[in-house]
Write an enzyme that holds these catalytic residues in place. Sequence first.
Site, PDB file in Angstrom:
ATOM      1  N   TYR A 145       0.822  -1.217   0.000  1.00 52.02           N
ATOM      2  CA  TYR A 145       0.000   0.000   0.000  1.00 52.02           C
ATOM      3  C   TYR A 145       0.854   1.265   0.000  1.00 52.02           C
ATOM      4  O   TYR A 145       0.358   2.358  -0.232  1.00 52.02           O
ATOM      5  CB  TYR A 145      -0.953   0.028   1.210  1.00 52.02           C
ATOM      6  N   LYS A 196       3.473 -15.246   1.898  1.00 51.02           N
ATOM      7  CA  LYS A 196       3.463 -16.124   0.720  1.00 51.02           C
ATOM      8  C   LYS A 196       4.915 -16.372   0.328  1.00 51.02           C
ATOM      9  O   LYS A 196       5.378 -15.956  -0.734  1.00 51.02           O
ATOM     10  CB  LYS A 196       2.676 -15.461  -0.422  1.00 51.02           C
ATOM     11  N   ASP A 229      -2.885 -17.884   2.039  1.00 45.82           N
ATOM     12  CA  ASP A 229      -4.108 -18.462   1.451  1.00 45.82           C
ATOM     13  C   ASP A 229      -4.605 -19.626   2.302  1.00 45.82           C
ATOM     14  O   ASP A 229      -5.814 -19.799   2.508  1.00 45.82           O
ATOM     15  CB  ASP A 229      -3.906 -18.859  -0.017  1.00 45.82           C
ATOM     16  N   ASP A 253      -5.099  -6.999   5.895  1.00 47.00           N
ATOM     17  CA  ASP A 253      -6.332  -6.295   5.546  1.00 47.00           C
ATOM     18  C   ASP A 253      -7.434  -7.328   5.279  1.00 47.00           C
ATOM     19  O   ASP A 253      -8.550  -7.249   5.807  1.00 47.00           O
ATOM     20  CB  ASP A 253      -6.049  -5.465   4.278  1.00 47.00           C
ATOM     21  N   ASP A 257     -10.505  -8.815   8.085  1.00 43.49           N
ATOM     22  CA  ASP A 257     -11.928  -8.664   7.739  1.00 43.49           C
ATOM     23  C   ASP A 257     -12.629 -10.012   7.787  1.00 43.49           C
ATOM     24  O   ASP A 257     -13.749 -10.135   8.276  1.00 43.49           O
ATOM     25  CB  ASP A 257     -12.080  -8.080   6.328  1.00 43.49           C
TER      26      ASP A 257
END
Length: 368
Positions: A145, A196, A229, A253, A257
Amino acid sequence: MIKIKKKKILLLPGDGIGPEVIAEVKKIINWYNQKKNLNFEIDEDLVGGCSYDKHGTPLTDEVFYKALESAVIMLGAVGGPKWDTVEFAKKPERALLKLRKELKLFANLRPAICFKQLVEASTLKPEIVSGLNIMIVRELTGGIYFGEPRGIKPIDNGERRGTNTHTYTSSEIIRVARIAFDLAKKRSNKVTSCEKSNVMEAGQLWKEEVQLLHDNEYSEVELNHMLADNCAMQLLRNPKQFDVIVTDNLFGDILSDQASMLTGSLGLLPSASLGAKNKDGEMRAMYEPIHGSAPDITGKGIANPIASILSFAMALKYSFNNDKESENLEQAVQAVLDDGFRTIDIMSKGKKEVSTSQMGDAIISKLK
Ligand code: NAD
């Protein structure tokens, strides 16, 4: 460098339901000042869309200065359809990104707790979520970001290319991992680090640095590494396997959520964004509910203030080092839920529907 005033709390209610829920937090802070002489110094100002309307910017220099000298910022929410067409640099959300970045609030703590009284509100089976208590620690000021280069540029053949850069340094990884290990020591002593590393070099560095920090300083804490994942999958399959999850800005993020939804309602979940401690042990921090400005219910007096109130309980614990009063406040929330009080978002048959301010008052009446 601007000095932090130890007892100063800056209220930034923002837009939509933000002012409605922060009004209840203000009542609670006043209660602590009156009944427990905690001497909090309260200031209040505009942020987000309402600041843009008045000053042409979502965060004025004056408010930014007040934020710098405050130990705690209690934020409501920013944004709403009214400001959807405002230019990117002046959008309400830019105020939040500036506060997080400039105050160096690098660690975002998001608990996902499933209250026993509200197990049915989750979309998952009760036995999967009942008693759930996870803490997600998301790195907040680095990664994709913020990484450079970034942007959209024309290339050949009339095409355009969008670029963002995922980048982390060792120190950025170590400081957030340290927060996760320290938290785990006060909880169930288990950290799961997610990246990852199978396809990203920055992920490989993340994994190596977390492991090194663990081996050198936190070997008594159980550490697992998990691909992000897989973590998304495991959060649905068996969320109670987790205690503290630490991960980067992008994966955090999404995973935070996802974890929050295990618990049923947006109106219940607090968050904290913490900076580094200075040599006097002081730090800047911002606390906010995870929900947004909820334009669909703004002005109706029905918003659930619990997420904001629990955010203040986190402030008592992490910024004011007052575990006793933090627990007092959390227990008051539990007691009100036990009594069957519900705002409309968590309402179920046989319970008592209350307004935002009635919920705030009920919680205050249970404070000891
Ligand atoms: P939202 O969280 O505002 O609302 C989602 C749904 O949950 C709505 O139906 C809303 O009524 C309900 N809800 C949210 N909080 C509630 C509460 N306390 N009590 C009862 N019900 C509640 O998300 P959205 O609709 O996607 O976004 C609305 C605006 O908020 C957008 O402009 C978005 O950019 C902004 N936003 C701001 C923040 C922030 O300030 N940190 C976070 C998320 C979204």
